[in-house]
Design a protein around this motif. Sequence first.
Motif, mmCIF file in Angstrom:
data_model
loop_
_atom_site.group_PDB
_atom_site.id
_atom_site.type_symbol
_atom_site.label_atom_id
_atom_site.label_comp_id
_atom_site.label_asym_id
_atom_site.label_seq_id
_atom_site.Cartn_x
_atom_site.Cartn_y
_atom_site.Cartn_z
ATOM 1 N N UNK A 1 0.856 -1.188 0.000
ATOM 2 C CA UNK A 1 0.000 0.000 0.000
ATOM 3 C C UNK A 1 0.890 1.234 0.000
ATOM 4 N N UNK A 2 0.405 2.340 -0.557
ATOM 5 C CA UNK A 2 1.161 3.584 -0.457
ATOM 6 C C UNK A 2 1.095 4.161 0.963
ATOM 7 N N UNK A 3 2.052 5.013 1.263
ATOM 8 C CA UNK A 3 2.087 5.712 2.548
ATOM 9 C C UNK A 3 1.558 7.120 2.337
ATOM 10 N N UNK A 4 0.710 7.569 3.246
ATOM 11 C CA UNK A 4 0.281 8.949 3.294
ATOM 12 C C UNK A 4 0.974 9.558 4.508
ATOM 13 N N UNK A 5 1.989 10.390 4.269
ATOM 14 C CA UNK A 5 2.752 11.028 5.344
ATOM 15 C C UNK A 5 2.295 12.471 5.472
ATOM 16 N N UNK A 6 1.918 12.856 6.686
ATOM 17 C CA UNK A 6 1.396 14.192 6.943
ATOM 18 C C UNK A 6 2.360 14.945 7.845
ATOM 19 N N UNK A 7 2.746 16.143 7.405
ATOM 20 C CA UNK A 7 3.565 17.044 8.215
ATOM 21 C C UNK A 7 2.659 18.170 8.674
ATOM 22 N N UNK A 8 2.535 18.318 9.985
ATOM 23 C CA UNK A 8 1.602 19.312 10.508
ATOM 24 C C UNK A 8 2.184 20.039 11.713
ATOM 25 N N UNK A 9 1.539 21.125 12.024
ATOM 26 C CA UNK A 9 1.810 21.884 13.241
ATOM 27 C C UNK A 9 0.484 22.040 13.957
ATOM 28 N N UNK A 10 0.098 21.019 14.696
ATOM 29 C CA UNK A 10 -1.269 20.944 15.205
ATOM 30 C C UNK A 10 -1.585 21.923 16.335
ATOM 31 N N UNK A 11 -0.594 22.660 16.822
ATOM 32 C CA UNK A 11 -0.918 23.644 17.855
ATOM 33 C C UNK A 11 -0.653 25.084 17.397
ATOM 34 N N UNK A 12 -0.401 25.277 16.106
ATOM 35 C CA UNK A 12 -0.155 26.639 15.618
ATOM 36 C C UNK A 12 -0.582 26.876 14.172
ATOM 37 N N UNK A 13 -0.732 25.827 13.372
ATOM 38 C CA UNK A 13 -1.004 25.965 11.938
ATOM 39 C C UNK A 13 -2.495 25.753 11.682
ATOM 40 N N UNK A 14 -3.208 26.844 11.383
ATOM 41 C CA UNK A 14 -4.665 26.767 11.175
ATOM 42 C C UNK A 14 -5.060 25.781 10.075
#
Length: 152
Positions: free
Chosen positions: A43-56
């Motif tokens: 299966x492909x990988x879905x990699x998420x880069x986030x800033x969950x406490x500052x990036x709206x």
Amino acid sequence: MRFLFLCLAALLSFSGARAQTPAAVTWNNDLVAALQQAKAANKPVLAVFSGSDWCKPCIMLKQEVFDQPEFQRYAQDKLVLARFDFLRSKKNKLPADQTKRNEQAAAQLNKEGSFPLVVLLSPEGKVLAKTGYRPGGPAAYDAHLSQLLTNR
């Protein structure tokens, strides 16, 4: 007797409603482990880069798409999920080993420092596509991901 019947009926309807809810999907927090799982499952990988406490937009993507049962049903059979969160608040500080894994994944896949960034990878680790937040909820996002995977 009537009370017992009502309790039994309520219990059956509750368990029936729970059976229709998809099991929560598991998010990896290690790129190497996600790629190993992807290779084993093809299966492909879905990699998420986030800033969950500052990036709206990161917060919106998580709430509007990734936390929704529709996306979880879509991802369950099609993707291996990985999330790398870059928190700014000291109260949300990640353990040092997780911070290191996040930084290693970003050095490999998010050199630009884009947030949110969603990277689709082949099971071998080849970048298939990059995207980010898109309005429209889980149905629109699932269709977008399917289109990106089909075009590769």
